[in-house]
Design a protein around this motif. Sequence first.
Motif, PDB file in Angstrom:
ATOM      1  N   ASN A 236      25.043  -0.381  34.580  1.00 20.41           N
ATOM      2  CA  ASN A 236      23.687  -0.901  34.820  1.00 20.41           C
ATOM      3  C   ASN A 236      23.458  -1.206  36.296  1.00 20.41           C
ATOM      4  N   ASP A 237      24.439  -1.847  36.943  1.00 23.84           N
ATOM      5  CA  ASP A 237      24.287  -2.190  38.358  1.00 23.84           C
ATOM      6  C   ASP A 237      24.242  -0.940  39.226  1.00 23.84           C
ATOM      7  N   LEU A 238      25.058   0.058  38.885  1.00 25.69           N
ATOM      8  CA  LEU A 238      25.051   1.310  39.644  1.00 25.69           C
ATOM      9  C   LEU A 238      23.706   2.018  39.503  1.00 25.69           C
ATOM     10  N   ILE A 239      23.188   2.053  38.306  1.00 21.17           N
ATOM     11  CA  ILE A 239      21.887   2.693  38.064  1.00 21.17           C
ATOM     12  C   ILE A 239      20.779   1.961  38.820  1.00 21.17           C
ATOM     13  N   GLU A 240      20.795   0.652  38.791  1.00 18.79           N
ATOM     14  CA  GLU A 240      19.783  -0.124  39.515  1.00 18.79           C
ATOM     15  C   GLU A 240      19.910   0.090  41.023  1.00 18.79           C
ATOM     16  N   LEU A 241      21.132   0.182  41.529  1.00 21.77           N
ATOM     17  CA  LEU A 241      21.356   0.408  42.954  1.00 21.77           C
ATOM     18  C   LEU A 241      20.808   1.768  43.379  1.00 21.77           C
ATOM     19  N   ILE A 242      21.037   2.778  42.569  1.00 16.27           N
ATOM     20  CA  ILE A 242      20.527   4.118  42.871  1.00 16.27           C
ATOM     21  C   ILE A 242      19.002   4.117  42.843  1.00 16.27           C
ATOM     22  N   ASN A 243      18.436   3.387  41.917  1.00 18.04           N
ATOM     23  CA  ASN A 243      16.972   3.342  41.808  1.00 18.04           C
ATOM     24  C   ASN A 243      16.327   2.745  43.063  1.00 18.04           C
ATOM     25  N   LYS A 244      17.018   1.805  43.726  1.00 18.10           N
ATOM     26  CA  LYS A 244      16.461   1.208  44.949  1.00 18.10           C
ATOM     27  C   LYS A 244      16.210   2.271  46.020  1.00 18.10           C
ATOM     28  N   ASP A 245      17.147   3.211  46.158  1.00 17.06           N
ATOM     29  CA  ASP A 245      17.012   4.246  47.192  1.00 17.06           C
ATOM     30  C   ASP A 245      16.189   5.438  46.730  1.00 17.06           C
ATOM     31  N   PHE A 246      16.134   5.678  45.428  1.00 17.36           N
ATOM     32  CA  PHE A 246      15.511   6.907  44.932  1.00 17.36           C
ATOM     33  C   PHE A 246      14.428   6.625  43.885  1.00 17.36           C
ATOM     34  N   LYS A 247      13.724   5.528  44.074  1.00  9.82           N
ATOM     35  CA  LYS A 247      12.684   5.132  43.118  1.00  9.82           C
ATOM     36  C   LYS A 247      11.619   6.224  42.970  1.00  9.82           C
ATOM     37  N   HIS A 248      11.190   6.796  44.107  1.00  6.30           N
ATOM     38  CA  HIS A 248      10.139   7.819  44.091  1.00  6.30           C
ATOM     39  C   HIS A 248      10.614   9.071  43.351  1.00  6.30           C
ATOM     40  N   GLU A 249      11.854   9.489  43.620  1.00  5.33           N
ATOM     41  CA  GLU A 249      12.384  10.709  43.004  1.00  5.33           C
ATOM     42  C   GLU A 249      12.613  10.517  41.504  1.00  5.33           C
ATOM     43  N   LEU A 250      13.148   9.369  41.097  1.00  4.24           N
ATOM     44  CA  LEU A 250      13.370   9.118  39.671  1.00  4.24           C
ATOM     45  C   LEU A 250      12.046   9.016  38.920  1.00  4.24           C
ATOM     46  N   LYS A 251      11.032   8.491  39.580  1.00  2.20           N
ATOM     47  CA  LYS A 251       9.708   8.438  38.949  1.00  2.20           C
ATOM     48  C   LYS A 251       9.190   9.852  38.695  1.00  2.20           C
ATOM     49  N   ARG A 252       9.430  10.756  39.637  1.00  2.00           N
ATOM     50  CA  ARG A 252       9.035  12.155  39.415  1.00  2.00           C
ATOM     51  C   ARG A 252       9.747  12.743  38.196  1.00  2.00           C
ATOM     52  N   LEU A 253      11.005  12.381  38.021  1.00  2.00           N
ATOM     53  CA  LEU A 253      11.776  12.935  36.901  1.00  2.00           C
ATOM     54  C   LEU A 253      11.263  12.450  35.547  1.00  2.00           C
ATOM     55  N   THR A 254      10.517  11.346  35.530  1.00  2.00           N
ATOM     56  CA  THR A 254       9.942  10.913  34.252  1.00  2.00           C
ATOM     57  C   THR A 254       8.884  11.899  33.768  1.00  2.00           C
ATOM     58  N   ARG A 255       8.365  12.743  34.674  1.00  2.00           N
ATOM     59  CA  ARG A 255       7.351  13.737  34.298  1.00  2.00           C
ATOM     60  C   ARG A 255       7.953  15.130  34.101  1.00  2.00           C
ATOM     61  N   ALA A 256       9.243  15.267  34.323  1.00  2.00           N
ATOM     62  CA  ALA A 256       9.880  16.582  34.264  1.00  2.00           C
ATOM     63  C   ALA A 256       9.994  17.072  32.827  1.00  2.00           C
ATOM     64  N   TYR A 257       9.845  18.396  32.667  1.00  2.00           N
ATOM     65  CA  TYR A 257       9.986  18.984  31.332  1.00  2.00           C
ATOM     66  C   TYR A 257      11.453  19.144  30.984  1.00  2.00           C
ATOM     67  N   ALA A 258      11.745  19.193  29.696  1.00  4.41           N
ATOM     68  CA  ALA A 258      13.117  19.394  29.215  1.00  4.41           C
ATOM     69  C   ALA A 258      13.053  20.060  27.854  1.00  4.41           C
ATOM     70  N   ILE A 259      14.110  20.792  27.527  1.00  2.00           N
ATOM     71  CA  ILE A 259      14.230  21.400  26.198  1.00  2.00           C
ATOM     72  C   ILE A 259      15.284  20.624  25.426  1.00  2.00           C
TER      73      ILE A 259
END
Length: 449
Positions: free
Chosen positions: A25-48
């Motif tokens: 959880n702490d690692l994921i939160e730490l990554i989100n601090k630096d890549f919040k914009h990019e991870l937000k984009r991935l919430t819209r990404a398509y997947a099969i």
Amino acid sequence: MSTTTPSSLWDYTADAKALFALSDNDLIELINKDFKHELKRLTRAYAIRSGEPTVTDKPSPSHILFDADYDEVNRTLIGILALKWIHNGKYDTFIANQDKTKPLSRKSFEWMQNFFKDAFSCQSDLYALITSLIINDLGKDPELAVDYQLKTKEDISSSNHDLILFKVVSVGLVKCLKGPAHLPQKNVDDIVRGIRLGADFNFAQLVQAENVPACLSGLRDMRGHEHAFDLRFMEQLLDVAGAGGHMDWTCVSRLTEPLFSAWRNVYDATACIVKGDLNLRAGYDMILSWQGELLRKSGFRQLHISNEEERAFSRILCLGNVDNLEKAQLYDQVWSSLDTKVKQSLIHSLNIDGSVDKPAVQPTYMPAFLTEVVMVGGSAALTSALRYLSRVLSGPERLEGSVSVIERDVRGTFQRVVQGPDFEQDPTILEKEPIPSSVPAKVEASSDS
């Protein structure tokens, strides 16, 4: 490194041991601090997706960040957690829910530990690897192509996600690559070289013989940039480690021993092309030969890549992710029973390397397509799928410009027909489907020597 507690992801990457001692959880939160914009984009990404998620009380990575499940966020962050498990030697966690008949071997796990060792020991390399993994699938966000069109007036929405990523990076639309103060320019350059390589060449597509030899020409441009090549391979290996993360986020469910062996072979073959020891066709055929040898050891017949029919059949086995005797025999029986016209069409199309004079067709998402087809309908469904594949590969080839590889994406047919309500009862409905539209996948082909 300062004796004070690190406060940012960059500070933590100075000591991989400290970074990967953090809880998930702490690692994921730490990554989100630096890549919040990019991870937000991935919430819209398509997947099969196929099948049902593993039942677990453990919240998914995307649920930790967004209180909802987003497939591509989960896949990406499981790839980073896989890096943590590799560093920490957590072999049992890594393979926890893998197929018990073919789990990743401890020897293969140790190979990965050794392969990633240099990245673990260098702060900028470790940060660059995490950055590269975070942005790998941003091209799947449809808004990224819209942003690119607003800036350049060029519509790239029909391109594959790797080409979209390269295009948007080229015009500065990926924020985390726009001169981060702490990441040296040489590392940014290595990431961009890998993205440029990925616009034409995808390691996973070579593992599955989904692409063609012409797609490998970018490997020759990596000559003298072996560090960037290794970074790209690390990122892609972690991407496949996370590939099942949207269905099971407790482990690395899909990187089993047969798949890892195929990826190890791809690394060896492509590294030889980078060094200049192999030409494109020879490197490509090494993959087919190694896959054939894996099946031969399971009891399947010997395949001879020098024979055009057996080479075409070998490509189909790779496209179908065939890694055991029972499945190979199913494919062999269906292949043997195909109408002569369909079989000859497949033999011809699957032996085209790709050039401006003779473009090859890349059937994107066909591996997922064939895997689902066999699971749903067995031999009858596979027969219809191979008839459909013959049409996908042999449709009109010409596009404007110097196109050597044409992409036809079967994802729409997969979701609408194969995953539809009527396919299991009547797989022949697939044979009436129109072939997907053609999109340039590679232009300005260079001749191989």
